[in-house]
Motif scaffolding. Structure first.
Motif, PDB file in Angstrom:
ATOM      1  N   TYR A   1       0.813  -1.220   0.000  1.00  0.00           N
ATOM      2  CA  TYR A   1       0.000   0.000   0.000  1.00  0.00           C
ATOM      3  C   TYR A   1       0.844   1.267   0.000  1.00  0.00           C
ATOM      4  CZ  TYR A   1      -3.201  -3.573   1.767  1.00  0.00           C
ATOM      5  OH  TYR A   1      -3.931  -4.722   1.923  1.00  0.00           O
ATOM      6  N   PHE A   2       2.155   1.138  -0.046  1.00  0.00           N
ATOM      7  CA  PHE A   2       3.019   2.309   0.094  1.00  0.00           C
ATOM      8  C   PHE A   2       2.917   3.223  -1.124  1.00  0.00           C
ATOM      9  CE2 PHE A   2       7.090   4.431  -0.685  1.00  0.00           C
ATOM     10  CZ  PHE A   2       7.178   5.196   0.473  1.00  0.00           C
ATOM     11  N   VAL A   3       2.881   4.528  -0.859  1.00  0.00           N
ATOM     12  CA  VAL A   3       2.944   5.551  -1.903  1.00  0.00           C
ATOM     13  C   VAL A   3       3.878   6.657  -1.421  1.00  0.00           C
ATOM     14  CG1 VAL A   3       0.629   5.129  -2.858  1.00  0.00           C
ATOM     15  CG2 VAL A   3       0.925   6.759  -0.986  1.00  0.00           C
ATOM     16  N   THR A   4       4.440   7.393  -2.367  1.00  0.00           N
ATOM     17  CA  THR A   4       5.272   8.539  -2.029  1.00  0.00           C
ATOM     18  C   THR A   4       4.383   9.705  -1.629  1.00  0.00           C
ATOM     19  OG1 THR A   4       6.892   7.790  -3.655  1.00  0.00           O
ATOM     20  CG2 THR A   4       7.102  10.047  -2.855  1.00  0.00           C
ATOM     21  N   ASN A   5       4.732  10.362  -0.545  1.00  0.00           N
ATOM     22  CA  ASN A   5       3.871  11.421  -0.010  1.00  0.00           C
ATOM     23  C   ASN A   5       3.618  12.539  -1.009  1.00  0.00           C
ATOM     24  OD1 ASN A   5       3.824   9.985   2.367  1.00  0.00           O
ATOM     25  ND2 ASN A   5       5.419  11.205   3.351  1.00  0.00           N
ATOM     26  N   ASN A   6       4.652  12.961  -1.731  1.00  0.00           N
ATOM     27  CA  ASN A   6       4.503  14.098  -2.649  1.00  0.00           C
ATOM     28  C   ASN A   6       3.554  13.806  -3.802  1.00  0.00           C
ATOM     29  OD1 ASN A   6       6.286  15.645  -1.145  1.00  0.00           O
ATOM     30  ND2 ASN A   6       8.076  14.983  -2.307  1.00  0.00           N
ATOM     31  N   THR A   7       3.398  12.540  -4.148  1.00  0.00           N
ATOM     32  CA  THR A   7       2.532  12.195  -5.288  1.00  0.00           C
ATOM     33  C   THR A   7       1.055  12.285  -4.949  1.00  0.00           C
ATOM     34  OG1 THR A   7       2.623   9.839  -4.713  1.00  0.00           O
ATOM     35  CG2 THR A   7       4.293  10.672  -6.250  1.00  0.00           C
ATOM     36  N   VAL A   8       0.722  12.241  -3.663  1.00  0.00           N
ATOM     37  CA  VAL A   8      -0.694  12.255  -3.278  1.00  0.00           C
ATOM     38  C   VAL A   8      -1.061  13.479  -2.445  1.00  0.00           C
ATOM     39  CG1 VAL A   8      -0.880   9.746  -3.337  1.00  0.00           C
ATOM     40  CG2 VAL A   8      -0.233  10.875  -1.206  1.00  0.00           C
ATOM     41  N   LEU A   9      -0.067  14.297  -2.104  1.00  0.00           N
ATOM     42  CA  LEU A   9      -0.326  15.437  -1.222  1.00  0.00           C
ATOM     43  C   LEU A   9      -1.395  16.361  -1.791  1.00  0.00           C
ATOM     44  CD1 LEU A   9       0.347  17.170   1.249  1.00  0.00           C
ATOM     45  CD2 LEU A   9       2.174  18.228  -0.099  1.00  0.00           C
ATOM     46  N   HIS A  10      -1.275  16.706  -3.073  1.00  0.00           N
ATOM     47  CA  HIS A  10      -2.198  17.673  -3.674  1.00  0.00           C
ATOM     48  C   HIS A  10      -3.593  17.088  -3.874  1.00  0.00           C
ATOM     49  CE1 HIS A  10       0.916  20.710  -4.530  1.00  0.00           C
ATOM     50  NE2 HIS A  10       1.713  19.669  -4.713  1.00  0.00           N
ATOM     51  N   ASN A  11      -3.738  15.797  -3.760  1.00  0.00           N
ATOM     52  CA  ASN A  11      -5.063  15.179  -3.907  1.00  0.00           C
ATOM     53  C   ASN A  11      -5.819  15.076  -2.591  1.00  0.00           C
ATOM     54  OD1 ASN A  11      -4.568  14.755  -6.657  1.00  0.00           O
ATOM     55  ND2 ASN A  11      -3.599  12.778  -6.270  1.00  0.00           N
ATOM     56  N   ARG A  12      -5.159  15.371  -1.499  1.00  0.00           N
ATOM     57  CA  ARG A  12      -5.812  15.261  -0.194  1.00  0.00           C
ATOM     58  C   ARG A  12      -6.814  16.387   0.004  1.00  0.00           C
ATOM     59  NH1 ARG A  12      -2.237  13.949   4.931  1.00  0.00           N
ATOM     60  NH2 ARG A  12      -4.360  14.173   5.733  1.00  0.00           N
TER      61      ARG A  12
ATOM     62  N   ALA B   1      -5.037   0.948  11.570  1.00  0.00           N
ATOM     63  CA  ALA B   1      -3.940   1.786  11.072  1.00  0.00           C
ATOM     64  C   ALA B   1      -3.871   1.743   9.548  1.00  0.00           C
ATOM     65  CB  ALA B   1      -2.613   1.321  11.672  1.00  0.00           C
ATOM     66  N   LEU B   2      -4.180   0.585   8.972  1.00  0.00           N
ATOM     67  CA  LEU B   2      -4.180   0.463   7.515  1.00  0.00           C
ATOM     68  C   LEU B   2      -5.279   1.328   6.908  1.00  0.00           C
ATOM     69  CD1 LEU B   2      -3.195  -0.805   4.899  1.00  0.00           C
ATOM     70  CD2 LEU B   2      -4.697  -2.766   5.352  1.00  0.00           C
ATOM     71  N   THR B   3      -6.456   1.321   7.504  1.00  0.00           N
ATOM     72  CA  THR B   3      -7.554   2.154   7.012  1.00  0.00           C
ATOM     73  C   THR B   3      -7.181   3.629   7.078  1.00  0.00           C
ATOM     74  OG1 THR B   3      -9.209   0.531   7.696  1.00  0.00           O
ATOM     75  CG2 THR B   3      -9.966   2.784   7.360  1.00  0.00           C
ATOM     76  N   LYS B   4      -6.572   4.027   8.178  1.00  0.00           N
ATOM     77  CA  LYS B   4      -6.174   5.430   8.320  1.00  0.00           C
ATOM     78  C   LYS B   4      -5.136   5.811   7.272  1.00  0.00           C
ATOM     79  CE  LYS B   4      -4.439   8.766  11.692  1.00  0.00           C
ATOM     80  NZ  LYS B   4      -3.985   8.977  13.082  1.00  0.00           N
ATOM     81  N   TYR B   5      -4.171   4.939   7.018  1.00  0.00           N
ATOM     82  CA  TYR B   5      -3.147   5.237   6.021  1.00  0.00           C
ATOM     83  C   TYR B   5      -3.746   5.345   4.623  1.00  0.00           C
ATOM     84  CZ  TYR B   5       1.079   4.889   3.190  1.00  0.00           C
ATOM     85  OH  TYR B   5       2.067   5.137   2.269  1.00  0.00           O
ATOM     86  N   LEU B   6      -4.688   4.472   4.318  1.00  0.00           N
ATOM     87  CA  LEU B   6      -5.330   4.511   2.999  1.00  0.00           C
ATOM     88  C   LEU B   6      -6.153   5.794   2.839  1.00  0.00           C
ATOM     89  CD1 LEU B   6      -6.522   0.807   2.616  1.00  0.00           C
ATOM     90  CD2 LEU B   6      -4.544   1.907   1.576  1.00  0.00           C
ATOM     91  N   GLN B   7      -6.779   6.252   3.910  1.00  0.00           N
ATOM     92  CA  GLN B   7      -7.515   7.505   3.830  1.00  0.00           C
ATOM     93  C   GLN B   7      -6.583   8.694   3.612  1.00  0.00           C
ATOM     94  OE1 GLN B   7      -9.968   7.918   7.299  1.00  0.00           O
ATOM     95  NE2 GLN B   7     -11.495   6.446   6.623  1.00  0.00           N
ATOM     96  N   LEU B   8      -5.461   8.697   4.321  1.00  0.00           N
ATOM     97  CA  LEU B   8      -4.531   9.813   4.204  1.00  0.00           C
ATOM     98  C   LEU B   8      -3.831   9.848   2.854  1.00  0.00           C
ATOM     99  CD1 LEU B   8      -2.866   9.826   7.750  1.00  0.00           C
ATOM    100  CD2 LEU B   8      -4.707  11.278   6.892  1.00  0.00           C
TER     101      LEU B   8
END
Length: 448
Positions: free
Chosen positions: A263-274, A438-445
């Motif tokens: 489930y890992f993603v790079t933070n910068n790739t999803v930051l603007h979609n939050r 914790a997995l659910t929270k990470y997927l939401q973030l």
């Protein structure tokens, strides 16, 4: 007869099966989305924003007003006095008018007007230019609608995460109850064995009392777990909007745990979609529009209109009068600029504050995602360690059981080995439940 008996047995089994209501995690989540009051209020808030946007759009159209006024004055509002006197009598010959010899006396006459009046009018005003206020206000309501949509998403995520936390809390207690029941069965069997040994004179009564005391402790734990499950289940039912029922049984699946790397993603790739980051962006846009809207207060306003009216004095032998007119109005604020320039500087400073907050949010949101990932990986590693520990406690218990049967180990050591195994099993249950949350929270973030 055998077929009838089989059918009756099947019906009994079905009835027993349906006596309990099984609730899955997905069902709980869907019920929360449908029934939770926070989500309902968020949806209503979004609908209100849509209606506000529609209402603001009507400012582009002409404003039509109509009014009717009826009045009765104590004294006429307008009084005219006509002086009387002797008036020459006209005989039809114009040559005799200047030298008339006969006169008619006319007394003074007082004429009162507007003693009672009825007035009705209709006015149509079309704004042509309002300093951009109407356009800017519509942009603000559109922006507000977008903000409400993002807030609804955040509310749904918050409720779903809370639902999952409460769901796994109940599951944790259920699994601990199962573990406790196994422990109780172990002690019941052990008690019978120790009792036989005591009656045979092979052991002293102290060993029997140790098992009995442990059994009483487990009964207390059983009551505590039952009460804890009841409260946790009531809380879950409140969140998902259903009535509490003691027959509700949650489906527990703590065995299928995927690795965090899946489930890992790079933070910068999803930051603007939050949604949180986008809300900070909307705040910057809103601050600019508020400045633009305030600036419109200091610009000219131009409009054209038309008015039609009908007035009647309700006098005998007097008819009402109707009329209409078109007009243009220009409003130019002058003195407002004295204080307005300071207000605009204030709003410009607020724009800068919103931009700085947006920049700060990038680091904070990235840190939040990083912490969620760290928590997830730590819990997964913790599960691996506890599973290895559990295997050792099971082996240790097996060795202790054999040693106790062979008479080379004391009863207290066997009880301690069993307690250590149960404690490890409970820790593993808790760690797995925490991992799922914790997995659910990470997927939401990470916007998934």
């Amino acid at each position: 007869m055998k077929k009838v008996q089989m059918m009756m047995l099947l019906l009994c089994l079905l009835q027993y099966g349906y006596g309990q209501t099984r609730l899955t995690l997905e069902h709980s989540r869907s019920m929360a989305v449908k029934n939770n009051n926070k989500i309902k209020n968020s949806a209503l808030d979004l609908d209100a924003a849509r209606e506000s946007k529609k209402e603001m759009f009507t400012n582009y159209f002409p404003k039509v007003t109509a009014s009717v006024i009826g009045m009765q004055a104590l004294d006429p509002l307008l009084e005219m006095k006509m002086k009387g006197g002797n008036l020459p009598v006209y005989d039809g010959n114009i040559a005799n008018l200047a030298s008339a010899s006969q006169f008619a006396y006319m007394p003074d006459v007082n004429v009162g007007l507007f003693n009672q009046v009825g007035l009705g009018y209709i006015n149509v005003l079309q704004p042509l230019y309002a300093g951009g206020k109407i356009k800017t206000a519509n942009e603000l309501t559109s922006l507000n609608l977008q903000v409400k949509e993002k807030q609804q998403l955040l509310t749904s995520n918050e409720v779903l995460l809370m639902t999952e936390q409460q769901y796994w809390q109940v599951v944790t207690i259920q699994e601990k109850q199962k573990t406790l029941e196994g422990y109780i069965l172990f002690l019941d069997t052990l008690y019978r064995q120790v009792n036989v040994a005591f009656k045979s004179g092979m052991i002293i009564k102290n060993d029997l009392l140790k098992v009995s005391i442990k059994q009483q402790e487990l009964q207390v734990n059983k009551i505590q777990l039952a009460n804890g499950r009841k409260l946790a289940l009531m809380q879950l039912c409140q969140t998902i909007g259903t009535d509490y029922n003691t027959d509700i049984n949650l489906e527990s699946n703590l065995t299928d745990l995927s690795e965090p790397e899946n489930y890992f993603v790079t933070n910068n790739t999803v930051l603007h979609n939050r949604a949180e980051y986008q809300l900070f962006e909307k705040a910057v846009e809103a601050s600019k529009l508020e400045t633009k809207l305030k600036k419109a207060d200091y610009l000219p306003n131009l409009g054209v209109g038309a008015t039609g009216y009908y007035m009647d004095q309700f006098e005998t032998n007097s008819n009402g009068a109707a009329n209409a007119m078109v007009y243009a109005s220009l409003n130019m604020p002058i003195s407002d600029w004295w204080g307005g320039k300071h207000k605009l500087k204030e709003l410009k400073n607020r724009e800068s504050i919103a931009k700085n907050t947006l920049e700060e949010s990038k680091g904070l949101l990235s840190l939040q995602m990083e912490k969620a990932w760290t928590d997830l990986t730590e819990l997964y590693e913790k599960i691996q360690l506890i599973e290895a520990t559990l295997a050792q406690t099971e082996e240790n218990l097996s060795v202790n059981q054999k040693s106790y049967k062979n008479g080379i180990l004391q009863l207290s050591d066997l009880l301690e080995a069993q307690a250590l195994k149960i404690e490890t099993e409970n820790k593993l249950i808790e760690a797995k439940s925490q991992y799922r949350t914790a997995l659910t929270k990470y997927l939401q973030l990470t916007v998934r």
